[in-house]
Motif scaffolding. Structure first.
Motif, PDB file in Angstrom:
ATOM      1  N   VAL A 145      -3.860 -80.836 -16.445  1.00 50.31           N
ATOM      2  CA  VAL A 145      -2.534 -81.439 -16.509  1.00 50.31           C
ATOM      3  C   VAL A 145      -1.936 -81.140 -17.891  1.00 50.31           C
ATOM      4  CG1 VAL A 145      -1.232 -83.589 -16.449  1.00 50.31           C
ATOM      5  CG2 VAL A 145      -3.128 -83.240 -14.857  1.00 50.31           C
TER       6      VAL A 145
ATOM      7  N   GLN B  48       6.689 -79.681 -15.062  1.00 50.39           N
ATOM      8  CA  GLN B  48       5.549 -80.597 -15.040  1.00 50.39           C
ATOM      9  C   GLN B  48       5.668 -81.652 -16.134  1.00 50.39           C
ATOM     10  OE1 GLN B  48       3.666 -80.751 -12.644  1.00 50.39           O
ATOM     11  NE2 GLN B  48       2.950 -78.781 -11.873  1.00 50.39           N
TER      12      GLN B  48
ATOM     13  N   SER C 293       2.162 -89.149  -8.885  1.00 51.63           N
ATOM     14  CA  SER C 293       0.895 -89.644  -9.408  1.00 51.63           C
ATOM     15  C   SER C 293       0.555 -90.997  -8.819  1.00 51.63           C
ATOM     16  CB  SER C 293       0.949 -89.734 -10.940  1.00 51.63           C
ATOM     17  OG  SER C 293       1.928 -90.673 -11.349  1.00 51.63           O
TER      18      SER C 293
ATOM     19  N   THR D 285       4.854 -87.085 -18.338  1.00 55.98           N
ATOM     20  CA  THR D 285       3.475 -86.719 -18.029  1.00 55.98           C
ATOM     21  C   THR D 285       2.680 -86.607 -19.319  1.00 55.98           C
ATOM     22  OG1 THR D 285       4.045 -85.563 -15.989  1.00 55.98           O
ATOM     23  CG2 THR D 285       2.004 -84.909 -17.072  1.00 55.98           C
TER      24      THR D 285
ATOM     25  N   ARG E 114      -2.989 -87.154 -10.851  1.00 60.05           N
ATOM     26  CA  ARG E 114      -1.703 -86.458 -10.987  1.00 60.05           C
ATOM     27  C   ARG E 114      -1.712 -85.224 -10.098  1.00 60.05           C
ATOM     28  NH1 ARG E 114       2.461 -83.485 -11.735  1.00 60.05           N
ATOM     29  NH2 ARG E 114       3.794 -83.677 -13.564  1.00 60.05           N
ATOM     30  N   CYS E 115      -0.737 -85.119  -9.221  1.00 63.94           N
ATOM     31  CA  CYS E 115      -0.657 -83.972  -8.326  1.00 63.94           C
ATOM     32  C   CYS E 115       0.371 -82.976  -8.824  1.00 63.94           C
ATOM     33  CB  CYS E 115      -0.340 -84.428  -6.902  1.00 63.94           C
ATOM     34  SG  CYS E 115      -1.754 -85.221  -6.120  1.00 63.94           S
ATOM     35  N   VAL E 116       0.139 -81.729  -8.490  1.00 60.19           N
ATOM     36  CA  VAL E 116       0.952 -80.658  -9.035  1.00 60.19           C
ATOM     37  C   VAL E 116       2.409 -80.756  -8.587  1.00 60.19           C
ATOM     38  CG1 VAL E 116       0.544 -78.968  -7.196  1.00 60.19           C
ATOM     39  CG2 VAL E 116       0.885 -78.178  -9.554  1.00 60.19           C
TER      40      VAL E 116
ATOM     41  N   GLU F  87       6.794 -87.155 -14.108  1.00 63.75           N
ATOM     42  CA  GLU F  87       6.148 -87.457 -12.829  1.00 63.75           C
ATOM     43  C   GLU F  87       6.725 -88.727 -12.245  1.00 63.75           C
ATOM     44  OE1 GLU F  87       2.010 -89.554 -13.749  1.00 63.75           O
ATOM     45  OE2 GLU F  87       2.391 -87.871 -15.114  1.00 63.75           O
TER      46      GLU F  87
ATOM     47  N   ASN G 285      -3.455 -85.616 -18.572  1.00 68.57           N
ATOM     48  CA  ASN G 285      -3.255 -86.806 -17.748  1.00 68.57           C
ATOM     49  C   ASN G 285      -3.642 -88.092 -18.471  1.00 68.57           C
ATOM     50  OD1 ASN G 285      -2.267 -87.795 -15.293  1.00 68.57           O
ATOM     51  ND2 ASN G 285      -4.277 -87.846 -14.329  1.00 68.57           N
TER      52      ASN G 285
ATOM     53  N   TYR H 231      -5.071 -81.381 -12.177  1.00 68.95           N
ATOM     54  CA  TYR H 231      -4.219 -81.667 -11.031  1.00 68.95           C
ATOM     55  C   TYR H 231      -5.079 -81.923  -9.793  1.00 68.95           C
ATOM     56  CZ  TYR H 231      -0.277 -80.179 -13.888  1.00 68.95           C
ATOM     57  OH  TYR H 231       0.669 -80.089 -14.887  1.00 68.95           O
TER      58      TYR H 231
END
Length: 324
Positions: free
Chosen positions: A273, A284, A147, A302, A141-143, A287, A306, A237
């Protein structure tokens, strides 16, 4: 892409994945001809070089660890290797795949330093052989809100840590990555302080989910994904998972990490996450899964940590809004 295992659990390519010999020889002849005319057509040589770089890498024998398999559809190999963050090669998501052909993943060494009884320098082959390789399918999962689900190859970071025997003074593990402007054009920019540095608390680094990673999709890491060695910390993240590591230091004090130094109000040291803690510029809570969720499709929710709830015990009593 399907990962095929033989009865012993070893990754094996199918006959359809193996390049016929005449095609392989023709490719070599083609590239050789372009090289011979480099003085008159350097652009053609660069194109051929990038094409060769994009081909599948050396395959790794790794057993699937069923205890670490996310029940999600695996992201297509092309998506995972052509949409990612690696600022050493540019800030756009497509830049790493376009520019990382300049990275030289061999020879490569990683030095283990600091508060350890057995400091040492290991080459990439020694690192790969330090413990049996496993294939684990982790969510990433990226900020920014996207994902992926990727089959990584490696072994628990704790295996390396135990072998170098940290002293009682080692409270954190610091990861320092390569910063060579000759190989990495993005290092010439001032977007971050180089080299890229990340860190984990010792108990985080010792958690079995934390993966010292040398491959993905059954093969060695492509350059644009952090070759030849990186870490994957799936409950955090993506920016916490340092790529192209050249030094691992065991230290007493919390290390200064690149994004936390650059924008401390946006990127905390822990970076777990947490759908309840928004980034200052976006939510956040949801996603978009690359390769699955189109622009007009409703985003998925999300998951806390994660989707790895076991790590919650590492943060008992902590205010996760403060220690974000």
């Amino acid at each position: 892409m399907l990962i095929k295992l033989n009865p012993d659990g070893i990754v094996q390519p199918s006959p359809s994945e193996i390049t016929p010999e005449h095609v392989y020889l023709n490719r070599r002849q083609f590239i050789a001809r372009i090289a011979a005319t480099a003085a008159a057509g350097s652009a053609l040589w660069e194109m051929a070089n990038r094409e060769a770089f994009a081909q599948a890498g050396t395959r790794l024998a790794a057993r699937r660890n069923a205890a670490y398999v996310a029940p999600d559809k695996v992201t297509e190999f092309h998506d995972a290797t052509h949409y990612n963050n690696f600022y050493e090669f540019g800030t756009d998501k497509e830049d790493p795949a376009a520019n990382a052909h300049t990275l030289r993943p061999r020879p490569w060494t990683v030095s283990i330093e600091g508060e350890v009884k057995k400091p040492q320098t290991l080459d990439i082959d020694s690192l790969r052989k330090m413990a049996p390789l496993e294939e684990r399918i982790y969510r990433l999962r990226c900020v920014e809100g996207w994902s992926m689900v990727i089959p990584w190859v490696g072994y628990s970071l704790s295996e390396l840590i135990k072998r170098v025997e940290p002293t009682s003074n080692a409270k954190y593990v610091e990861f320092i990555t390569l910063a060579d402007p000759k190989q990495m054009p993005g290092v010439r920019s001032r977007i971050l302080q180089w080299p890229y540095t990340e860190g984990l608390r010792m108990d985080e680094a010792m958690h079995p989910l934390a993966l010292l990673t040398v491959g993905m999709y059954g093969q060695v890491l492509p350059n644009q994904n952090g070759a030849p060695v990186r870490v994957i910390v799936p409950w955090k993240y993506g920016f916490k998972s340092g790529k192209s590591i050249v030094k691992i230091r065991f230290v007493r004090d919390q290390p200064r990490t690149s994004w936390n130094v650059s924008a401390p109000d946006e990127y905390g040291f822990y970076a777990n996450v947490n759908p309840k803690v928004d980034h200052p510029r976006w939510s956040q809570a949801t996603e978009r899964r690359i390769g699955e969720d189109g622009f007009f499709k409703r985003k998925r929710e999300t998951l806390m940590f994660n989707g790895y709830p076991d790590v919650a015990r590492l943060y008992g009593g902590m205010d996760l809004r403060k220690y974000y």
